[in-house]
Design an enzyme around this catalytic site. Structure first.
Site, mmCIF file in Angstrom:
data_model
loop_
_atom_site.group_PDB
_atom_site.id
_atom_site.type_symbol
_atom_site.label_atom_id
_atom_site.label_comp_id
_atom_site.label_asym_id
_atom_site.label_seq_id
_atom_site.Cartn_x
_atom_site.Cartn_y
_atom_site.Cartn_z
ATOM 1 N N GLY A 10 -60.389 6.855 20.600
ATOM 2 C CA GLY A 10 -60.048 6.511 21.982
ATOM 3 C C GLY A 10 -58.912 5.508 22.022
ATOM 4 O O GLY A 10 -58.066 5.465 21.128
ATOM 5 N N GLY A 11 -58.910 4.675 23.044
ATOM 6 C CA GLY A 11 -57.840 3.712 23.235
ATOM 7 C C GLY A 11 -58.139 2.358 22.615
ATOM 8 O O GLY A 11 -59.288 2.027 22.313
ATOM 9 N N ALA A 12 -57.086 1.549 22.457
ATOM 10 C CA ALA A 12 -57.228 0.246 21.805
ATOM 11 C C ALA A 12 -58.104 -0.703 22.609
ATOM 12 O O ALA A 12 -58.845 -1.507 22.042
ATOM 13 C CB ALA A 12 -55.847 -0.376 21.588
ATOM 14 N N ARG A 13 -58.063 -0.603 23.934
ATOM 15 C CA ARG A 13 -58.844 -1.510 24.773
ATOM 16 C C ARG A 13 -60.341 -1.336 24.511
ATOM 17 O O ARG A 13 -61.075 -2.298 24.280
ATOM 18 C CB ARG A 13 -58.525 -1.266 26.253
ATOM 19 C CG ARG A 13 -59.097 -2.302 27.198
ATOM 20 C CD ARG A 13 -58.686 -1.999 28.622
ATOM 21 N NE ARG A 13 -57.246 -1.909 28.728
ATOM 22 C CZ ARG A 13 -56.421 -2.953 28.893
ATOM 23 N NH1 ARG A 13 -56.935 -4.166 28.930
ATOM 24 N NH2 ARG A 13 -55.123 -2.791 28.990
ATOM 25 N N VAL A 14 -60.799 -0.100 24.536
ATOM 26 C CA VAL A 14 -62.218 0.152 24.282
ATOM 27 C C VAL A 14 -62.521 -0.015 22.793
ATOM 28 O O VAL A 14 -63.627 -0.406 22.420
ATOM 29 C CB VAL A 14 -62.619 1.556 24.783
ATOM 30 C CG1 VAL A 14 -64.103 1.799 24.555
ATOM 31 C CG2 VAL A 14 -62.295 1.694 26.265
ATOM 32 N N GLU A 49 -60.059 5.271 15.513
ATOM 33 C CA GLU A 49 -58.926 6.188 15.640
ATOM 34 C C GLU A 49 -58.334 5.988 17.030
ATOM 35 O O GLU A 49 -58.872 6.479 18.019
ATOM 36 C CB GLU A 49 -59.387 7.641 15.438
ATOM 37 C CG GLU A 49 -59.884 7.940 14.041
ATOM 38 C CD GLU A 49 -58.794 7.833 12.979
ATOM 39 O OE1 GLU A 49 -57.605 7.906 13.341
ATOM 40 O OE2 GLU A 49 -59.121 7.669 11.804
ATOM 41 N N CYS A 67 -52.761 11.678 20.775
ATOM 42 C CA CYS A 67 -52.456 10.365 20.193
ATOM 43 C C CYS A 67 -51.291 10.427 19.216
ATOM 44 O O CYS A 67 -50.675 9.401 18.924
ATOM 45 C CB CYS A 67 -53.694 9.805 19.502
ATOM 46 S SG CYS A 67 -54.415 10.916 18.274
#
Length: 547
Positions: free
Chosen positions: A254-258, A276, A311
């Site tokens: 997923g994304g860096a924030r989560v 990832e 991504c």
């Protein structure tokens, strides 16, 4: 969607706080409000912190899947794992064969679910989702026996007589949190690695790709061993409940924030993680390239690949001022050749996943310093969740479109005086998941590989590096940690245990105290010969602690 029925409003007014973490980020609801029916139906953007105040007269109701149920689930899986069931070669093979059978028998249903979630064209769904998962499964079936074999390693004269090996053992009960852009293959690929390594697995698919999530839940329950492999559907509450548990490994896509939220939850139990993530993946284009081939490969790695929602998709291009007009003209020609003159009517592109991401992309385009930089495309239709392939030229480096991962069909082109200037531009940003170079200059290729830090690279192509099972796929820095694919997936869910075997022969009294002057000389001579004067800790103990 969460519905609170009228029958639940029985008690005097209370205040409730719901704090959650999900695949879109964090949010808090504090509600105090008199109502008979409450309906929440929208996704919360990842960078919003939403606080709503409602007054209710309602009975406190636990969610269908809460932390207590999650704890029970993990305990049951741990019992299965501790029984040794998942560790056998036969069990692992049987489950991998079941996955292979599931993919073969349910291909049409998988394609249909992907069409509902993302309007993925049938061939794209087959190549990027079904074929990728099938290939991973077939490789694991073929190589599993070899992967499981202990790896023999050399020993030194200091341990003579002895032998040693590295044993790959399963980590235990693992959690796989998947994402929505490739909701089938990115769910199953890490699960295949976890099963091959002998673990019990919980898969949490993305609720945003709801059709695929529902299909995975049903198919895994139908084909797999339900005592060891479970799918948990849901959103914020379910993800939060899962993250509260102690796992032996968490694998998140997923994304860096989560990713930061997942890592913080894992840190409480010292749980290892593979993250990832993503990032802004650059493509540098030299002036000596075949423009037609280069353009086709960029288009394939941008718009053909889930309409830029990948991504490893090309996020932006850097080229020289001299080449930019020719490159743009060739890109436009290739886009129209593949998708037709009327870009909005093309059936060869996936749609944007939902209205939130559609509006996010439109906001990137409509920023004051960006809106006049569009040189091709820009058409959009919110009712169809479609944005045409769009090329922008020389947007400011401090604009939003150059600061955040685009994850959509927008492609900025940045020009520089010399191609080498692109290296500094890339290195000013967080390390990307992938970096691409198009050049026939061997010196430029070497400099690019040596000076650009990225999770992976492809020279004179895009995205194909992830199809090579002998290459690890993973990020570095903000684009992630850890890697998988092929044997790297097996390794990601294994502990490499060091084992030394010795017999009762060859036991030298020199090893043990008391250390007389004669023994000290013997030990020094032995160490010099056996381990080239490197520390040998258990032989160093003397009266003053050192030899």
């Amino acid at each position: 969607m969460m519905i609170v029925s009228p029958g639940l409003f029985k008690h005097p007014s209370r205040s409730y706080s719901i704090v959650g973490v999900g695949l879109l980020g964090t949010f808090t609801y504090c509600h105090k409000y008199k109502i008979n029916r409450v309906s929440f139906s929208s996704s919360i953007p990842s960078y919003y912190h939403c606080r709503a105040t409602l007054s209710t007269m309602m009975e406190e109701v636990k969610p269908e899947f809460d932390s207590d149920k999650a704890a029970v689930l993990v305990n049951e899986l741990r019992k299965t794992f501790n029984s040794g069931k998942t560790k056998s070669y036969e069990w692992r093979i049987s489950q991998l064969e079941s996955i292979s059978k599931m993919i073969d028998e349910k291909e049409k249903e998988i394609v249909e679910a992907l069409r509902k979630d993302l309007s993925k064209p049938e061939l794209e769904a087959f190549l990027s989702e079904i074929l990728m998962a099938r290939s991973s499964c077939k490789l694991a079936l073929k190589e599993l026996k070899q992967w499981m074999m202990p790896q023999k390693v050399e020993t030194s004269l200091a341990t003579y007589p002895s032998s040693a090996e590295i044993v790959a053992e399963p980590l235990g009960v693992v959690l796989v949190i998947s994402t929505w852009n490739f909701p089938f293959s990115l769910s199953l690929d890490p699960v295949i690695g976890a099963i091959a390594a002998g673990n019990a697995v919980v898969l949490k698919p993305s609720e945003i790709a709801s059709a695929t999530s529902s299909l995975l839940s049903r198919l895994v329950g139908e084909y797999m061993d339900k005592s060891a492999i479970i799918v948990v559907e849901g959103a914020v509450a379910e993800t939060s409940a899962l993250l509260e548990q102690k796992w032996d490994k968490i694998f998140f896509t997923g994304g860096a924030r989560v990713g930061r939220i997942v890592m913080a939850a894992a840190a409480k139990n010292l749980t290892p993680v593979t993250l990832e993530l993503g990032g802004k993946c650059p493509a540098v284009v030299d002036s000596n390239v075949n423009l037609q081939v280069t353009s086709r490969r960029i288009v394939a790695g941008k718009w053909v690949c889930n309409n830029g929602q990948a991504c490893i998709s090309v996020d932006y291009i850097i080229t020289t001022k001299e080449l930019a007009p020719k490159l743009i003209a060739t890109l436009v020609s290739v886009v129209e050749e593949i998708f037709g003159k009327d870009l909005m009517e093309s059936k060869e592109r996936s749609r944007i996943i939902n209205s939130f991401h559609f509006k996010r992309l439109v906001n990137l385009l409509e920023e004051d310093k960006v809106s006049n930089k569009i040189v091709f495309g820009g058409q959009r239709e919110e009712s169809q969740l479609q944005i045409a392939p769009t090329i922008l030229l020389d947007v400011p480096e401090d604009s939003m479109i150059m600061q955040e991962e685009i994850f959509g069909p927008l492609l900025p082109i940045i020009t520089v005086e010399r191609l080498e200037d692109s290296f500094a531009m890339i290195n000013r940003k967080p390390k990307p998941l992938a970096a691409y170079l198009f050049s026939d200059d061997e010196q430029i290729k070497r400099k690019f590989v040596q000076n650009i830090c990225a999770g992976g690279m492809a020279i004179n192509d895009t995205i194909l590096q992830v199809t090579v099972p002998t290459l690890p796929f993973g990020g570095v820095g903000e684009s992630g940690m850890g890697s998988y694919h092929g044997k790297f997936s097996f390794d990601a869910f294994s502990h490499k245990k060091a084992v030394l075997y010795r017999s009762f022969a060859g036991d030298s009294p020199t090893r043990y105290p008391p250390y007389t002057p004669g023994k000290k000389k013997q030990i020094k001579a032995l160490l010099s010969v056996c381990i080239q004067d490197e520390p040998f800790w258990y032989l160093q103990r003397t009266e003053n602690g050192r030899i």
